[in-house]
Motif scaffolding. Structure first.
Motif, PDB file in Angstrom:
ATOM      1  N   LEU A  21      75.012  57.196  63.052  1.00 57.74           N
ATOM      2  CA  LEU A  21      73.869  56.294  62.983  1.00 57.74           C
ATOM      3  C   LEU A  21      74.118  55.210  61.934  1.00 57.74           C
ATOM      4  CD1 LEU A  21      70.910  58.872  62.942  1.00 57.74           C
ATOM      5  CD2 LEU A  21      72.040  57.830  64.912  1.00 57.74           C
ATOM      6  N   TYR A  22      73.605  54.025  62.182  1.00 55.90           N
ATOM      7  CA  TYR A  22      73.636  52.971  61.162  1.00 55.90           C
ATOM      8  C   TYR A  22      72.344  53.079  60.363  1.00 55.90           C
ATOM      9  CZ  TYR A  22      74.901  48.582  58.978  1.00 55.90           C
ATOM     10  OH  TYR A  22      75.266  47.633  58.058  1.00 55.90           O
ATOM     11  N   PHE A  23      72.463  53.160  59.043  1.00 56.93           N
ATOM     12  CA  PHE A  23      71.332  53.495  58.164  1.00 56.93           C
ATOM     13  C   PHE A  23      70.991  52.305  57.274  1.00 56.93           C
ATOM     14  CE2 PHE A  23      69.488  55.472  54.367  1.00 56.93           C
ATOM     15  CZ  PHE A  23      68.692  56.489  54.881  1.00 56.93           C
ATOM     16  N   ILE A  24      69.769  51.776  57.407  1.00 55.02           N
ATOM     17  CA  ILE A  24      69.318  50.646  56.589  1.00 55.02           C
ATOM     18  C   ILE A  24      68.439  51.161  55.455  1.00 55.02           C
ATOM     19  CG2 ILE A  24      67.969  48.511  56.538  1.00 55.02           C
ATOM     20  CD1 ILE A  24      68.649  48.068  59.447  1.00 55.02           C
ATOM     21  N   PRO A  25      68.847  50.981  54.203  1.00 52.66           N
ATOM     22  CA  PRO A  25      68.019  51.440  53.083  1.00 52.66           C
ATOM     23  C   PRO A  25      66.976  50.412  52.682  1.00 52.66           C
ATOM     24  CG  PRO A  25      70.081  50.581  52.241  1.00 52.66           C
ATOM     25  CD  PRO A  25      70.145  50.457  53.753  1.00 52.66           C
ATOM     26  N   LEU A  26      65.752  50.864  52.416  1.00 54.80           N
ATOM     27  CA  LEU A  26      64.777  49.996  51.782  1.00 54.80           C
ATOM     28  C   LEU A  26      65.020  50.034  50.277  1.00 54.80           C
ATOM     29  CD1 LEU A  26      63.532  50.440  54.643  1.00 54.80           C
ATOM     30  CD2 LEU A  26      61.293  50.140  53.565  1.00 54.80           C
ATOM     31  N   SER A  27      64.311  49.212  49.529  1.00 49.94           N
ATOM     32  CA  SER A  27      64.534  49.129  48.083  1.00 49.94           C
ATOM     33  C   SER A  27      63.390  49.763  47.308  1.00 49.94           C
ATOM     34  CB  SER A  27      64.687  47.670  47.652  1.00 49.94           C
ATOM     35  OG  SER A  27      65.822  47.083  48.258  1.00 49.94           O
ATOM     36  N   VAL A  28      63.750  50.449  46.233  1.00 49.21           N
ATOM     37  CA  VAL A  28      62.783  51.088  45.349  1.00 49.21           C
ATOM     38  C   VAL A  28      62.995  50.538  43.933  1.00 49.21           C
ATOM     39  CG1 VAL A  28      61.903  53.259  44.410  1.00 49.21           C
ATOM     40  CG2 VAL A  28      62.812  53.185  46.745  1.00 49.21           C
ATOM     41  N   ASN A  29      61.927  50.029  43.348  1.00 47.68           N
ATOM     42  CA  ASN A  29      62.000  49.477  41.998  1.00 47.68           C
ATOM     43  C   ASN A  29      61.361  50.465  41.028  1.00 47.68           C
ATOM     44  OD1 ASN A  29      61.096  47.967  39.550  1.00 47.68           O
ATOM     45  ND2 ASN A  29      61.992  46.228  40.630  1.00 47.68           N
ATOM     46  N   ASN A  52      56.666  60.855  34.690  1.00 45.40           N
ATOM     47  CA  ASN A  52      56.700  60.163  33.397  1.00 45.40           C
ATOM     48  C   ASN A  52      55.741  58.980  33.334  1.00 45.40           C
ATOM     49  OD1 ASN A  52      58.635  61.900  32.326  1.00 45.40           O
ATOM     50  ND2 ASN A  52      60.352  60.656  33.050  1.00 45.40           N
ATOM     51  N   GLY A  53      54.896  58.848  34.355  1.00 47.39           N
ATOM     52  CA  GLY A  53      53.885  57.802  34.343  1.00 47.39           C
ATOM     53  C   GLY A  53      54.345  56.462  34.871  1.00 47.39           C
ATOM     54  N   ILE A  54      55.535  56.415  35.446  1.00 48.22           N
ATOM     55  CA  ILE A  54      56.053  55.167  36.019  1.00 48.22           C
ATOM     56  C   ILE A  54      55.696  55.118  37.500  1.00 48.22           C
ATOM     57  CG2 ILE A  54      58.137  53.846  36.553  1.00 48.22           C
ATOM     58  CD1 ILE A  54      59.447  55.242  34.128  1.00 48.22           C
ATOM     59  N   ARG A  55      55.141  53.997  37.922  1.00 46.94           N
ATOM     60  CA  ARG A  55      54.802  53.844  39.335  1.00 46.94           C
ATOM     61  C   ARG A  55      55.892  53.042  40.046  1.00 46.94           C
ATOM     62  NH1 ARG A  55      50.626  54.685  42.582  1.00 46.94           N
ATOM     63  NH2 ARG A  55      50.644  53.531  44.547  1.00 46.94           N
ATOM     64  N   PRO A  56      56.692  53.679  40.885  1.00 47.89           N
ATOM     65  CA  PRO A  56      57.742  52.953  41.606  1.00 47.89           C
ATOM     66  C   PRO A  56      57.137  51.961  42.608  1.00 47.89           C
ATOM     67  CG  PRO A  56      58.136  55.317  41.632  1.00 47.89           C
ATOM     68  CD  PRO A  56      56.729  55.117  41.165  1.00 47.89           C
ATOM     69  N   LEU A  57      57.817  50.873  42.809  1.00 53.17           N
ATOM     70  CA  LEU A  57      57.425  49.873  43.788  1.00 53.17           C
ATOM     71  C   LEU A  57      58.486  49.813  44.872  1.00 53.17           C
ATOM     72  CD1 LEU A  57      56.353  47.032  41.305  1.00 53.17           C
ATOM     73  CD2 LEU A  57      54.869  48.736  42.402  1.00 53.17           C
ATOM     74  N   THR A  58      58.099  49.404  46.055  1.00 53.20           N
ATOM     75  CA  THR A  58      59.066  49.345  47.149  1.00 53.20           C
ATOM     76  C   THR A  58      59.087  47.966  47.786  1.00 53.20           C
ATOM     77  OG1 THR A  58      57.450  50.115  48.797  1.00 53.20           O
ATOM     78  CG2 THR A  58      58.760  51.792  47.657  1.00 53.20           C
ATOM     79  N   SER A  59      60.202  47.653  48.423  1.00 55.10           N
ATOM     80  CA  SER A  59      60.348  46.377  49.119  1.00 55.10           C
ATOM     81  C   SER A  59      60.879  46.625  50.522  1.00 55.10           C
ATOM     82  CB  SER A  59      61.322  45.457  48.375  1.00 55.10           C
ATOM     83  OG  SER A  59      60.888  45.183  47.072  1.00 55.10           O
ATOM     84  N   GLN A  60      60.264  45.982  51.490  1.00 54.30           N
ATOM     85  CA  GLN A  60      60.764  46.074  52.851  1.00 54.30           C
ATOM     86  C   GLN A  60      62.073  45.285  52.952  1.00 54.30           C
ATOM     87  OE1 GLN A  60      57.318  43.884  54.352  1.00 54.30           O
ATOM     88  NE2 GLN A  60      58.711  42.351  55.206  1.00 54.30           N
ATOM     89  N   ALA A  61      62.870  45.593  53.943  1.00 51.57           N
ATOM     90  CA  ALA A  61      64.074  44.811  54.189  1.00 51.57           C
ATOM     91  C   ALA A  61      63.657  43.469  54.777  1.00 51.57           C
ATOM     92  CB  ALA A  61      64.988  45.560  55.153  1.00 51.57           C
ATOM     93  N   ASN A  62      64.166  42.369  54.223  1.00 54.01           N
ATOM     94  CA  ASN A  62      63.772  41.052  54.718  1.00 54.01           C
ATOM     95  C   ASN A  62      64.644  40.647  55.907  1.00 54.01           C
ATOM     96  OD1 ASN A  62      66.183  39.608  53.824  1.00 54.01           O
ATOM     97  ND2 ASN A  62      65.362  39.764  51.743  1.00 54.01           N
TER      98      ASN A  62
END
Length: 280
Positions: A21-29, A52-62
């Motif tokens: 399979l070809y796997f496209i990763p999204l991004s996690v900040n 630890n109280g950090i809220r990760p953010l995510t980005s869709q693939a553009n």
């Protein structure tokens, strides 16, 4: 024919590799630094950040990123099928449609199909597993597409979360619903309907939610493979598996961690159950 999926399916990189399979990763900040889902950050690392109280953010693939992924996949096969994360939860499908149109304007020797799974986490993952098998078995493109649409109509997502505020802040649940649930110490039972997260029932205590999940499985005639995912909550995941083994004749039950992108929106303590309903 090349099948392309993204990291919100919560399948492992090993599965993707072993099934070609070809796997496209999204991004996690996390804390200002961006990582590619699964390639550069693990579920455990995201869970630890949440603790630890950090809220990760995510980005869709553009569109440009997906254009590059599609172009690379087309080097292996002139027909590609992208089975993607629900369009109701991310804009990645929209990006994929734009990327497809960009390529088709440039080339007429390729075939690119974009399919909205209307699913998330291992609900999406189970669709991927089956689609990969259809391709491996040598089914025609038309047969693969027909089977995927059939499976989409029979996949079931049931899940509960410990922190409703996480879903609300991510826009996956209304702030009013989150406030009332937290105020009353309610454990909601949610599912995915037409690609959207929808609360369907609410209970006091995790045990009651897990019991209700199994009841619904039995009512809906759950068949064949069953998958449980969790975010830093293996204890309840195993309790749910044992309950299923006790209350049903289902034996193919797997447990895995929710992927980094999905954890970023559910927080820790989430338990999710995925299965196919009667008719598959």
């Amino acid at each position: 024919m090349k099948l392309i999926v993204d990291s919100c399916s919560d399948i492992s990189l090993d599965f993707a590799k072993s099934h070609n399979l070809y796997f496209i990763p999204l991004s996690v900040n996390v804390d200002g630094k961006e990582y590619l889902d699964r390639y550069e950050i693990t579920s455990e690392e995201v869970s630890k950040a949440v603790d630890n109280g950090i809220r990760p953010l995510t980005s869709q693939a553009n569109p440009d990123e997906i254009y590059q992924h599609f172009t690379k996949a087309l080097e292996e096969d002139k027909t590609i099928i992208y089975l993607g994360f629900s369009s109701q939860l991310s804009g990645t499908i929209q990006s994929a449609n734009i990327a497809r149109d960009m390529i088709l304007e440039e080339r007429d020797d390729v075939d690119i199909i974009v399919i909205d799974s209307l699913s998330a986490s291992y609900g999406y993952g189970l669709l991927v597993e089956r689609a990969a098998q259809y391709v491996k078995d040598g089914s025609s493109k038309e047969e693969v597409l027909q089977k995927i649409e059939h499976d989409k109509s029979h996949i079931r997502h049931l899940f509960t979360v410990s922190d409703l505020d996480y879903l609300a802040k991510g826009g996956r649940l209304s702030k009013g619903q989150a406030f009332l649930g937290s105020l009353l110490n309610i454990h909601p039972l949610l599912h995915v309907e037409d690609g959207k997260l929808v609360p369907i029932e609410k209970y006091r205590g995790t045990k009651r939610v897990l019991k209700r999940m199994v009841e619904m499985m039995k009512e809906e005639g759950a068949k064949t493979e069953v998958h449980i995912t969790h975010s830093d909550n293996l204890k309840d995941a195993e309790a749910l598996k044992n309950l299923i083994l006790k209350e049903t004749d289902l034996t193919d039950i797997k447990i895995s961690s929710i992927g980094p992108t999905i954890i970023s929106h559910t927080g820790n303590g989430t338990i999710a159950l995925f299965y196919f309903t009667e008719g598959v």
